[in-house]
Design an enzyme around this catalytic site. Sequence first.
Site, short mmCIF file in Angstrom:
data_model
loop_
_atom_site.label_atom_id
_atom_site.label_comp_id
_atom_site.label_asym_id
_atom_site.label_seq_id
_atom_site.Cartn_x
_atom_site.Cartn_y
_atom_site.Cartn_z
CB SER A 34 -0.95 -0.16 1.42
OG SER A 34 -0.14 0.21 2.38
CB SER A 35 1.83 3.48 1.34
OG SER A 35 0.95 3.72 2.76
N GLY A 54 0.84 5.21 -4.21
CA GLY A 54 0.34 6.39 -4.47
C GLY A 54 -0.15 6.54 -5.68
CB CYS A 100 -12.23 24.33 12.48
SG CYS A 100 -13.95 23.44 12.57
CG HIS A 119 -12.32 22.76 8.68
ND1 HIS A 119 -11.43 21.75 8.81
CD2 HIS A 119 -12.83 22.60 9.11
CE1 HIS A 119 -11.21 21.86 9.52
NE2 HIS A 119 -12.97 22.23 9.88
CD GLU A 130 -8.69 22.82 6.79
OE1 GLU A 130 -8.92 23.93 6.94
OE2 GLU A 130 -8.75 22.46 7.99
N1 GLN Z 1 -14.33 20.50 18.17
C1 GLN Z 1 -15.02 21.18 17.49
C2 GLN Z 1 -16.15 21.53 16.76
O1 GLN Z 1 -17.25 19.97 16.63
C3 GLN Z 1 -13.88 21.52 16.13
C4 GLN Z 1 -13.61 20.96 15.12
C5 GLN Z 1 -12.80 21.39 14.03
O2 GLN Z 1 -11.72 21.63 14.27
N2 GLN Z 1 -13.29 20.58 13.43
O3 GLN Z 1 -17.06 22.69 16.71
#
Ligand code: GLN
Length: 536
Positions: free
Chosen positions: A15-16, A18, A384, A510, A512
């Site tokens: 596995s791994s 890529g 988050c 998020h 990202e």
């Molecule tokens: N634990 C936090 C929440 O549920 C933040 C979640 C996270 O960082 N994705 O709100």
Amino acid sequence: MNKTKYVFVTGGVTSSLGKGIISASLGRLLLDRGYRVTIQKLDPYINVDPGTLNPYEHGECYVTDDGAETDLDLGHYERFLDAPTSQANNVTTGRIYQSVINKERRGDYLGKTVQVIPHITDEIKRRITQLGRKDEYDIIITEIGGTVGDIESLPYIEAVRQLRWDLGVENTIVIHLTLVPFLSASGELKTKPTQHSVKMLLENGIQPDLLVLRTEHELARDLRKKVALFCNVELDAVIQSIDVKTIYEVPLLMQEEGLDTMVLKKLQMNAGKKPALKNWREFMNKLKSSEREVPVALVGKYVELHDSYKSILESLIHAGAMNGVKVMVTCIHSESIKTDNAAEILGSYSGILVAPGFGDRGIEGKITAVKYARENKVPFFGICLGLQCAVIEFARNVLNLEDAHSTEMNSFTKHPVIDLMEEQKGVTEKGGTMRLGGYACSLKKGSLVHEAYGTEMVRERHRHRYEFNNDYLDEYEKKGMVSTGINPESELVEIMEKRDHPWFVGTQFHPEYRSTVLHPHPLFIAFIKAAAEQKG
Ligand code: GLN
């Protein structure tokens, strides 16, 4: 109307290797040849989705705009293809069985015995072809998780075997990715594992059309000839995938190796002109020529496994290239950070990023890291849980609300500055029940984030249960921590910024998940810009 064609990617030996990166690279090359492409991942585990998996088990959980919690390979697909994926792009054994069992309970099988073949394999085939039904794609690349020979993968391999006949052999191909190990004692590259792996595929009724061989050293023509001969493939269909410094080089190498032209030839599709991959090459040039190092601390609690923060790490690479600097990330375990050692641990970084996460473990270390960044005016990015830590820190140390906390960690706190949303209060099931996926966010003019995005309305992805408690907002704003992004419908706080600080931003969403090679994320770019200006 053109019929959608399918490329299946399987893996052998280990596995791994890529497969995700090879699939994403092939997708990129086919897109640049003018085809409409998407990539799908089939995961053989029994979890319905990876949302309930600890990041140590399976790395990051990637969230799509439609709110699906998916395998981290979908992140690679989006970063390479610069196009969104959705729930339909990730199928797990758990999901397959769940729908077959639901159908059985409804009586859909009319008294028949429900079996792996045909019921499970039919459901797999339905999920594979579902993406192709809307005529949105010319080519669908389907990556099959696991390694050929695994018990769990068998129904998937069988589904692929059947699909080749259902859809027509000219409409489907199989790419098999294997490893050619180098034995340093004898100085030799060995093809036997590949031969065995292909035999195993053949036992399951599948003859691969192309072989991609992962290797640490160049594969000579003779070796490729040998593999071609023993594995019944054309010589040009034996593709080398040599180790490279960055995954972003793989599409360029695969183009040199002719992976895309070979795939199109086998699918009887027109290859057209060789694409210049101009934007991609520009990014690569920026990446390679960025030398000045900018040290950034990533404070989290899953730091032992880098895959846990995959999208954040990739976003930082993208942002570094855009700023002409090399971001040197050090992952720091939040449990190791205490008030008396924060300066020692964090003192040498030009930027501090506090990562997302769940639960109590390591939370105080994260809060201490925020305090250090705030007081020492180090560029700070909280994502988050990182934002939530910034909110808690500010409450405790600036607003003097001593035991302020999130009710996730302390349900009896007198000052629940982060609290459960009303609609979350009755939720008991853990899987797929958070606030998930894309939501709108309107930005305050003149804020750091408004400047970074250059627009007033954005859409970003979420994965959390808890929210900023608006009862406290006035107090925060009076003391210089302001809400600069809100959800226009619910008025939930999406972004908080600290005034009088070089760059201090926390986002409930998020960012990202939306950074791609061709469109690096504005907030990561702005964070790294601030960090780069910090030193030097
Ligand atoms: N634990 C936090 C929440 O549920 C933040 C979640 C996270 O960082 N994705 O709100």
